[in-house]
Design an enzyme around this catalytic site. Sequence first.
Site, PDB file in Angstrom:
ATOM      1  N   ALA A  98       5.898 -10.689 -75.386  1.00  0.00           N
ATOM      2  CA  ALA A  98       4.553 -11.179 -75.092  1.00  0.00           C
ATOM      3  C   ALA A  98       4.569 -12.438 -74.235  1.00  0.00           C
ATOM      4  O   ALA A  98       3.528 -12.845 -73.734  1.00  0.00           O
ATOM      5  CB  ALA A  98       3.795 -11.453 -76.394  1.00  0.00           C
ATOM      6  N   LYS A  99       5.738 -13.069 -74.094  1.00  0.00           N
ATOM      7  CA  LYS A  99       5.923 -14.262 -73.242  1.00  0.00           C
ATOM      8  C   LYS A  99       4.834 -15.296 -73.471  1.00  0.00           C
ATOM      9  O   LYS A  99       4.279 -15.869 -72.536  1.00  0.00           O
ATOM     10  CB  LYS A  99       5.994 -13.863 -71.773  1.00  0.00           C
ATOM     11  CG  LYS A  99       7.188 -12.960 -71.442  1.00  0.00           C
ATOM     12  CD  LYS A  99       7.244 -12.654 -69.965  1.00  0.00           C
ATOM     13  CE  LYS A  99       8.443 -11.788 -69.630  1.00  0.00           C
ATOM     14  NZ  LYS A  99       8.339 -10.404 -70.139  1.00  0.00           N
ATOM     15  N   ARG A 100       4.562 -15.608 -74.727  1.00  0.00           N
ATOM     16  CA  ARG A 100       3.530 -16.580 -75.042  1.00  0.00           C
ATOM     17  C   ARG A 100       4.044 -18.000 -74.790  1.00  0.00           C
ATOM     18  O   ARG A 100       5.208 -18.307 -74.994  1.00  0.00           O
ATOM     19  CB  ARG A 100       3.084 -16.440 -76.491  1.00  0.00           C
ATOM     20  CG  ARG A 100       2.370 -15.117 -76.813  1.00  0.00           C
ATOM     21  CD  ARG A 100       1.152 -14.898 -75.921  1.00  0.00           C
ATOM     22  NE  ARG A 100       0.266 -13.865 -76.413  1.00  0.00           N
ATOM     23  CZ  ARG A 100       0.108 -12.663 -75.870  1.00  0.00           C
ATOM     24  NH1 ARG A 100       0.803 -12.334 -74.801  1.00  0.00           N
ATOM     25  NH2 ARG A 100      -0.745 -11.794 -76.375  1.00  0.00           N
TER      26      ARG A 100
END
Length: 291
Positions: free
Chosen positions: A101-103
């Site tokens: 999700a590369k938050r």
Amino acid sequence: MSAAGERAPFGARLAAAMAAHGPLCVGIDPHASLLDAWGLPDDAEGLRRFALTVMEAVGGRVAAVKPQAAFFERHGSRGLAVLEEVVAAGRDAGTLVVVDAKRGDIGSTMGAYADAFLRDGSPLAGDALTVSPFLGFGSLAPAVDLALTAGRGLFVLCLTSNPEGRDVQHAVAPDPTTGAPRSVAAAVAAQAAALNAGAHPLGSVGLVVGATVGDAARSTGTDLVAVNGPLLAPGVGAQGAGPDELRAVFGEARGRVLASSSRGVLRAGPDVSSLRAAALRAAQEAAAALG
């Protein structure tokens, strides 16, 4: 094991999974074009059939799977419900799930992301989460704290293969402690190394390092060996990087690489046996390339 007190650290669980199944992570990336190639509609039901077919094929047979959250989110709440099903299927199969999700955000917002993807009881909480440190590594503190408390892991973006990444990742700034110049990538790796200090066989805070970035680690002074954590590497084997390229990128850290393959496996679908054979072949290729 569902309770955090009973769950071994992510790094230890990943090391065991890689030893048992090989160093492969199968990406679950339901592009519209792949849905079409499988004869599926580009809607939530097509997404569900795609994702759960992949899980049927590879669950219990590979070290990890990596659903790309964006391809689920594009279908709204029903797509997120499918992502929850993928996380549950991985848990049932005993296969580690890295939610891609590369938050990356600050303060309470990062805390909310951590709560969604790392908290026990959240249906979106897999075994690890990809995160972006480019608002400052310290901004990841809520995710770091919750991941390590819950026995989960993080993969922190460090050296990615997209050309634009160099603008930030290779940039040099004074080290806040010593004042000496250091690249952003080297600083990210050093922060991960500090969090993994003393962990065995692997720490739980890994990095994302593209398998096709050439000598980027050397040229930026990024010490991948010292990280003492897993290195999630898109682009291994059939996707472009063989033994020579991997030696250039990872050097003595090759034994900690978890190779990510998406289309190289997914294009073998929708037949379950063909998908399974493609995944096993990719695992063997990755092991050979990283040997």
